[in-house]
Design an enzyme around this catalytic site. Structure first.
Site, short mmCIF file in Angstrom:
data_model
loop_
_atom_site.label_atom_id
_atom_site.label_comp_id
_atom_site.label_asym_id
_atom_site.label_seq_id
_atom_site.Cartn_x
_atom_site.Cartn_y
_atom_site.Cartn_z
N THR A 125 0.82 -1.21 0.00
CA THR A 125 0.00 0.00 0.00
C THR A 125 0.85 1.26 0.00
O THR A 125 1.99 1.24 0.48
CB THR A 125 -0.89 -0.02 1.27
OG1 THR A 125 -1.45 1.26 1.48
CG2 THR A 125 -0.09 -0.38 2.51
N ASP A 126 0.27 2.36 -0.49
CA ASP A 126 0.95 3.66 -0.40
C ASP A 126 0.98 4.15 1.05
O ASP A 126 1.73 5.07 1.39
CB ASP A 126 0.27 4.70 -1.30
CG ASP A 126 -1.21 4.94 -0.99
OD1 ASP A 126 -1.75 4.29 -0.07
OD2 ASP A 126 -1.84 5.77 -1.68
N GLU A 127 0.17 3.52 1.92
CA GLU A 127 0.09 4.01 3.30
C GLU A 127 1.40 3.81 4.07
O GLU A 127 1.60 4.43 5.10
CB GLU A 127 -1.07 3.32 4.04
CG GLU A 127 -2.38 3.59 3.35
CD GLU A 127 -3.63 3.22 4.16
OE1 GLU A 127 -3.55 3.19 5.39
OE2 GLU A 127 -4.66 2.99 3.52
N TYR A 149 -1.97 -0.96 10.94
CA TYR A 149 -2.09 -1.60 9.62
C TYR A 149 -0.89 -1.26 8.74
O TYR A 149 -0.20 -2.14 8.22
CB TYR A 149 -3.39 -1.17 8.93
CG TYR A 149 -3.37 -1.37 7.43
CD1 TYR A 149 -3.35 -2.65 6.89
CD2 TYR A 149 -3.34 -0.28 6.55
CE1 TYR A 149 -3.29 -2.86 5.52
CE2 TYR A 149 -3.30 -0.48 5.18
CZ TYR A 149 -3.27 -1.76 4.67
OH TYR A 149 -3.21 -1.95 3.31
N LYS A 153 2.23 -3.58 7.32
CA LYS A 153 2.54 -3.72 5.89
C LYS A 153 3.99 -3.29 5.63
O LYS A 153 4.71 -3.94 4.86
CB LYS A 153 1.59 -2.86 5.03
CG LYS A 153 0.16 -3.33 4.93
CD LYS A 153 -0.01 -4.73 4.37
CE LYS A 153 0.09 -4.86 2.87
NZ LYS A 153 -0.19 -6.25 2.42
P1 TYD Z 1 -10.83 3.56 3.86
O1 TYD Z 1 -11.76 3.14 2.79
O2 TYD Z 1 -10.97 2.95 5.22
O3 TYD Z 1 -9.34 3.40 3.30
P2 TYD Z 1 -7.92 3.92 3.93
O4 TYD Z 1 -8.11 4.26 5.37
O5 TYD Z 1 -7.07 2.72 3.75
O6 TYD Z 1 -7.50 5.09 3.11
O7 TYD Z 1 -10.99 5.13 4.06
C1 TYD Z 1 -10.80 6.03 2.99
C2 TYD Z 1 -10.90 7.42 3.57
O8 TYD Z 1 -12.25 7.62 4.00
C3 TYD Z 1 -10.03 7.63 4.80
O9 TYD Z 1 -9.48 8.94 4.74
C4 TYD Z 1 -10.99 7.48 5.95
C5 TYD Z 1 -12.30 7.96 5.38
N1 TYD Z 1 -13.50 7.30 5.93
C6 TYD Z 1 -14.58 8.07 6.38
O10 TYD Z 1 -14.56 9.32 6.34
N2 TYD Z 1 -15.68 7.43 6.87
C7 TYD Z 1 -15.75 6.06 6.95
O11 TYD Z 1 -16.76 5.52 7.44
C8 TYD Z 1 -14.65 5.30 6.48
C9 TYD Z 1 -14.66 3.78 6.53
C10 TYD Z 1 -13.55 5.96 5.97
#
Ligand code: TYD
Length: 336
Positions: A125-127, A149, A153
Site C-alpha cells: 500500500t501507499d500508506e 495496519y 505492511k
Molecule cells: P478507507 O476506505 O478505510 O481506506 P484507507 O483508510 O485505507 O484510506 O478510508 C478512505 C478514507 O475515508 C479515509 O481517509 C478514511 C475515510 N472514511 C470516512 O470518512 N468514513 C468512513 O466511514 C470510512 C470507513 C472511511
C-alpha cells in the site's frame, strides 16, 4: 504458468483470480484463503468450477498448509494479496495484523526460498510512506507508517526486500493507492457510503472530510500486477497510482450526486486517530519501465461500482448483519 494467489477470496484477490483466468487461458491458479470476515467464497462463486482453479482453505502463516501447497502444486509465481486491510480494525486489534502481515509474509518467503519459486509479488500500500502534504512519494521515499495496519505492511515489505538482498529471493513489492470496485467489503469508504445511501442511511464522514486519497479501479490494478508478474524486476518496488486524488468530502459529494441524494445525508463523525491527511504516489516507474497506464477514469469507475452494488444486493445484504453490525457499534462507540 502456475500462480499461487493468496487471499483470493478477498476483494482484490478475487478480482485478480478472475482477471488471470480470463486473460490467460493456459494458466492454473491455486487460491489460498483463510476465509476471515473479508474472505468470502461468494467472491469467487462464478469461477469455482473452472478446472484451472483450485481453492485451499488456510492461513498464510500456517507452515504446514503452505508447504503442502508448494510441494504438491509447485507454483511458478506467488502473488500475496492475503492481509488484514482495514485501518480502523487495526486500531482496535493490531495483533491480527502483525500475525498475518509479518508472520504470514515470512512463511511464504521461506517457502519461495526452499522451493526456488521463480517470482514472489507482494501486494502492499501507499500508506507505508505516510502522509505527504504536497507532491508525490516515489519508490525511494522512506517508510513512515501511522497506523498499526500500515506499520505491519511496512514491516512485511522490508522483510521482502531484505530477502532479496540476503538470499536473492526473487521478490517484487508494489505500493498501490486506494482500490475500489465490485466485491469490496462494505467497511471501506466507497462501498460503505454507497450501501448506506441505498438503504437510506447517512454516511459517516470522518473529521472535516479534508483527507485526500488517490483511487484506482480494480481492473486497472489487476493490469498493473499483470505487468509486474511478467516483467517486473526483482528486488524492486513499484508504485501504482492514477493521479485521481480528491478529498473525502469531494468523493462523498460525487457519490451523493450519482445516487441523487443531497448533503443532508452526510453525518460528520469524530476523526480516526492518527488519520493520515494526504496520500499521493508517483507511478512513473511503472509507466515508463513496464508500459502500464490506468484506463478507467474515476467518474466511470465510480459509476460502474455504484451500478454493481445496486444490482448485487444479494451479495452485500448478508454482510450487513451480525458481525458487521457488532463491528460498527464498537467502531462508532470510539469514533464519536
Ligand atoms: P478507507 O476506505 O478505510 O481506506 P484507507 O483508510 O485505507 O484510506 O478510508 C478512505 C478514507 O475515508 C479515509 O481517509 C478514511 C475515510 N472514511 C470516512 O470518512 N468514513 C468512513 O466511514 C470510512 C470507513 C472511511
Amino acid at each position: 504458468m502456475k500462480l499461487l494467489i493468496t487471499g483470493g477470496c478477498g476483494f482484490m484477490g478475487s478480482n485478480a483470480v478472475r482477471y488471470f483466468l480470463k486473460n490467460y487461458p493456459d494458466y492454473r491458479i491455486i487460491n489460498l484463503d483463510a476465509l476471515t470476515y473479508a474472505g468470502n467464497p461468494e467472491n469467487v462463486r462464478d469461477i469455482e468450477n473452472d478446472p484451472r482453479y483450485t481453492f485451499v482453505h488456510g492461513r498464510i502463516e500456517d507452515e504446514t498448509v503452505v508447504e503442502k501447497i508448494f510441494s504438491t502444486f509447485r507454483p511458478d509465481v506467488v502473488i500475496n494479496y492475503a492481509a488484514e486491510t482495514h485501518v480502523d480494525r487495526s486500531i482496535m486489534d493490531p495483533k491480527a495484523f502483525l500475525t498475518t502481515e509479518i508472520f504470514g509474509t515470512h512463511t511464504l518467503l521461506e517457502a519461495v526460498r526452499r522451493h526456488e519459486t521463480s517470482r514472489y509479488v507482494q501486494i502492499s500500500t501507499d500508506e507505508v510512506y505516510g502522509s505527504i502534504a504536497d507532491g508525490v512519494w516515489t519508490e525511494r521515499a522512506p517508510f513512515d507508517p501511522s497506523s498499526p495496519y500500515s506499520a505491519a505492511k511496512a514491516g512485511a515489505d522490508h522483510l521482502c526486500l531484505a530477502y532479496w538482498r540476503t538470499y536473492h529471493t526473487p521478490v517484487i513489492v508494489t505500493h498501490s493507492c486506494n482500490f475500489y470496485g465490485p466485491y469490496q467489503y462494505p467497511e471501506k469508504m466507497i462501498p460503505l457510503f454507497i450501501i448506506n445511501l441505498l438503504e437510506n442511511k447517512k454516511v459517516p464522514l470522518y473529521g472535516d472530510g479534508g483527507n485526500v486519497r488517490e483511487w484506482i479501479y480494480t481492473e486497472d490494478h489487476c493490469r498493473a500486477i499483470d505487468r509486474i508478474v511478467h516483467d517486473g524486476r526483482f528486488g524492486e518496488s513499484y508504485n501504482i497510482g492514477t493521479g485521481e486524488r480528491m478529498t473525502n468530502l469531494e468523493l462523498t459529494k460525487k457519490i451523493l450526486l450519482m445516487l441523487g441524494r443531497g448533503d443532508e445525508m452526510i453525518e460528520p463523525v469524530k476523526d480516526r486517530p492518527g488519520h493520515d491527511r494526504r496520500y499521493a504516489v508517483d507511478p512513473s516507474k511503472l509507466i515508463t519501465s513496464l508500459g502500464w497506464k490506468p484506463d478507467t477514469a474515476f467518474q466511470d469507475g465510480l459509476a460502474k461500482t455504484i451500478e454493481w452494488y445496486r444490482t448485487h444486493e444479494q451479495w452485500w445484504k448478508p454482510l450487513r448483519n451480525g458481525e458487521y453490525l457488532e463491528y460498527y457499534k464498537k467502531q462508532y462507540a470510539t469514533a464519536r
